[in-house]
Design a protein around this motif. Structure first.
Motif, mmCIF file in Angstrom:
data_model
loop_
_atom_site.group_PDB
_atom_site.id
_atom_site.type_symbol
_atom_site.label_atom_id
_atom_site.label_comp_id
_atom_site.label_asym_id
_atom_site.label_seq_id
_atom_site.Cartn_x
_atom_site.Cartn_y
_atom_site.Cartn_z
ATOM 1 N N GLY A 36 0.821 -1.200 0.000
ATOM 2 C CA GLY A 36 0.000 0.000 0.000
ATOM 3 C C GLY A 36 0.854 1.248 0.000
ATOM 4 N N PRO A 37 0.481 2.261 0.782
ATOM 5 C CA PRO A 37 1.233 3.516 0.797
ATOM 6 C C PRO A 37 2.616 3.339 1.414
ATOM 7 C CG PRO A 37 -0.394 3.480 2.551
ATOM 8 C CD PRO A 37 -0.658 2.288 1.707
ATOM 9 N N THR A 38 3.589 4.074 0.904
ATOM 10 C CA THR A 38 4.955 4.026 1.440
ATOM 11 C C THR A 38 5.540 5.428 1.499
ATOM 12 O OG1 THR A 38 6.001 3.757 -0.728
ATOM 13 C CG2 THR A 38 5.356 1.736 0.429
ATOM 14 N N ASN A 39 6.537 5.584 2.363
ATOM 15 C CA ASN A 39 7.269 6.844 2.411
ATOM 16 C C ASN A 39 8.621 6.616 3.059
ATOM 17 O OD1 ASN A 39 7.744 9.686 2.165
ATOM 18 N ND2 ASN A 39 7.253 9.895 4.325
ATOM 19 N N GLY A 40 9.657 7.237 2.480
ATOM 20 C CA GLY A 40 10.967 7.263 3.093
ATOM 21 C C GLY A 40 11.368 8.711 3.307
ATOM 22 N N ASN A 41 11.966 8.994 4.458
ATOM 23 C CA ASN A 41 12.240 10.385 4.794
ATOM 24 C C ASN A 41 13.537 10.476 5.588
ATOM 25 O OD1 ASN A 41 11.588 13.208 5.031
ATOM 26 N ND2 ASN A 41 11.051 12.804 7.163
ATOM 27 N N LEU A 42 14.288 11.557 5.375
ATOM 28 C CA LEU A 42 15.453 11.823 6.205
ATOM 29 C C LEU A 42 14.966 12.452 7.504
ATOM 30 C CD1 LEU A 42 18.041 13.190 3.620
ATOM 31 C CD2 LEU A 42 17.804 10.874 4.532
ATOM 32 N N GLY A 43 15.342 11.867 8.612
ATOM 33 C CA GLY A 43 14.854 12.326 9.897
ATOM 34 C C GLY A 43 14.219 11.192 10.664
ATOM 35 N N LYS A 44 13.356 11.513 11.610
ATOM 36 C CA LYS A 44 12.833 10.506 12.527
ATOM 37 C C LYS A 44 11.368 10.146 12.295
ATOM 38 C CE LYS A 44 11.736 13.832 16.224
ATOM 39 N NZ LYS A 44 12.006 14.189 17.636
ATOM 40 N N THR A 45 10.746 10.675 11.259
ATOM 41 C CA THR A 45 9.349 10.353 10.989
ATOM 42 C C THR A 45 9.144 10.007 9.522
ATOM 43 O OG1 THR A 45 8.708 12.630 10.458
ATOM 44 C CG2 THR A 45 8.564 11.958 12.782
ATOM 45 N N ALA A 46 8.074 9.278 9.256
ATOM 46 C CA ALA A 46 7.639 8.996 7.890
ATOM 47 C C ALA A 46 6.117 8.967 7.890
ATOM 48 C CB ALA A 46 8.192 7.663 7.394
ATOM 49 N N THR A 47 5.497 9.757 7.021
ATOM 50 C CA THR A 47 4.039 9.870 6.976
ATOM 51 C C THR A 47 3.502 9.227 5.709
ATOM 52 O OG1 THR A 47 4.091 11.926 8.246
ATOM 53 C CG2 THR A 47 2.095 11.476 6.990
ATOM 54 N N ILE A 48 2.472 8.404 5.867
ATOM 55 C CA ILE A 48 1.838 7.750 4.726
ATOM 56 C C ILE A 48 0.334 7.994 4.770
ATOM 57 C CG2 ILE A 48 3.595 5.974 4.395
ATOM 58 C CD1 ILE A 48 1.974 4.058 6.009
ATOM 59 N N ALA A 49 -0.300 7.944 3.607
ATOM 60 C CA ALA A 49 -1.742 8.177 3.487
ATOM 61 C C ALA A 49 -2.459 6.834 3.439
ATOM 62 C CB ALA A 49 -2.048 9.005 2.251
ATOM 63 N N ILE A 50 -3.052 6.422 4.533
ATOM 64 C CA ILE A 50 -3.760 5.146 4.602
ATOM 65 C C ILE A 50 -5.114 5.289 3.911
ATOM 66 C CG2 ILE A 50 -4.752 3.420 6.142
ATOM 67 C CD1 ILE A 50 -1.735 3.520 6.265
ATOM 68 N N THR A 51 -5.408 4.395 2.976
ATOM 69 C CA THR A 51 -6.665 4.473 2.233
ATOM 70 C C THR A 51 -7.697 3.447 2.678
ATOM 71 O OG1 THR A 51 -5.763 3.026 0.509
ATOM 72 C CG2 THR A 51 -5.512 5.404 0.190
ATOM 73 N N GLU A 52 -7.276 2.422 3.403
ATOM 74 C CA GLU A 52 -8.198 1.356 3.808
ATOM 75 C C GLU A 52 -8.084 1.112 5.306
ATOM 76 O OE1 GLU A 52 -10.355 -0.115 1.879
ATOM 77 O OE2 GLU A 52 -9.670 0.666 -0.051
ATOM 78 N N ASN A 53 -9.221 1.005 5.987
ATOM 79 C CA ASN A 53 -9.210 0.607 7.394
ATOM 80 C C ASN A 53 -8.618 -0.789 7.533
ATOM 81 O OD1 ASN A 53 -10.434 2.949 8.346
ATOM 82 N ND2 ASN A 53 -12.494 2.131 8.130
ATOM 83 N N GLY A 54 -7.919 -1.019 8.634
ATOM 84 C CA GLY A 54 -7.350 -2.333 8.880
ATOM 85 C C GLY A 54 -5.966 -2.523 8.308
ATOM 86 N N THR A 55 -5.342 -1.463 7.823
ATOM 87 C CA THR A 55 -4.008 -1.556 7.233
ATOM 88 C C THR A 55 -2.958 -1.908 8.293
ATOM 89 O OG1 THR A 55 -4.517 -0.013 5.446
ATOM 90 C CG2 THR A 55 -2.203 -0.220 6.046
#
Length: 235
Positions: free
Chosen positions: A138-157
């Motif tokens: 599903g959604p993925t994100n890679g980020n420099l730093g200590k957090t990564a935010t992704i957009a969840i589209t389906e409940n139960g992910t």
């Protein structure tokens, strides 16, 4: 209020649809395995699961330093290549999520990590066997730093996350390990924006895996059968 035949049919139709839609998909975390300081996680059991998810971080610098691109070039399970979901790197550190779909895992197997150039070892490897997932990632994100935010589209992910170098997974993540390669997960994440947070880290990744659409239950099938009879009688 008097209920006529048409209203009864409509009510029966709504009840039948409620039976059909009452079932919901869910992802089961079957088992986990973690190890640090090596390039092989030996003997991981993915039996009866439909997806293998692997978190990898490294390399651990022993003091000599590196001159080339420090990137994970591949992950295999029993010689079968996993698919890269997401990978991000900073100076001297890298974190990635890899996965493999299969309905035919049987027995144990070795998870082997390789790099684009000779490295001493991975900071850590964590593997998770999941059941009830849809194919792919599903959604993925890679980020420099200590957090990564992704957009969840389906409940139960199901969310798998990792951060490199001296981090600790923050709530609501469930920790698999902290330190030079912190990794964690969270089950049953609701749709919406989701941020995986660690106390520290140079490279952070997050990947979501969604639940498969469930097969109609026996009760739901009976409801559909009743609907068919109602519609037939109306004709």
């Amino acid at each position: 209020m008097k209920i006529n035949k048409s209203m009864k049919s409509t009510m029966s139709l709504a009840a039948g649809l409620a039976l059909v839609t009452s079932a919901h998909a869910a992802i089961t975390l079957d088992n986990t395995g973690t190890i640090s300081g090596v390039t092989t996680l030996a003997g991981f059991d993915a039996t009866a699961s439909d997806k293998l998810v692997v978190l990898v971080g490294g390399p651990a610098d022993s003091g000599g330093g590196w001159t080339g691109t420090e990137v994970i070039s591949g992950v295999t399970y029993n010689g079968i290549s996993l698919i890269e979901a997401v990978q991000v790197q900073s100076t001297g550190r890298v974190a990635g999520v890899f996965y493999l779909d299969s309905a035919d895992f049987a027995g144990t197997g070795d998870i082997v990590v390789t790099y684009a150039e000779a490295m001493h070892a991975a900071n850590g490897i964590s593997a998770m066997a999941l059941s009830g997932t849809a194919a792919g990632v599903g959604p993925t994100n890679g980020n420099l730093g200590k957090t990564a935010t992704i957009a969840i589209t389906e409940n139960g992910t199901f969310v798998a996350a990792a951060s490199s170098y001296n981090g600790t997974p923050q709530s609501p993540l469930t920790s698999l390990n902290s330190g030079n390669f912190a990794r964690a997960y969270e089950e049953n994440v609701s749709a919406g924006s989701y941020t995986a947070t660690f106390s520290a880290g140079q490279a952070t990744v997050a990947a979501g895996f969604t639940a498969a659409v469930p097969e109609p239950s026996t009760t739901a099938l009976l409801g559909l059968g009743g609907l068919a009879l109602i519609l037939r009688r109306r004709k």
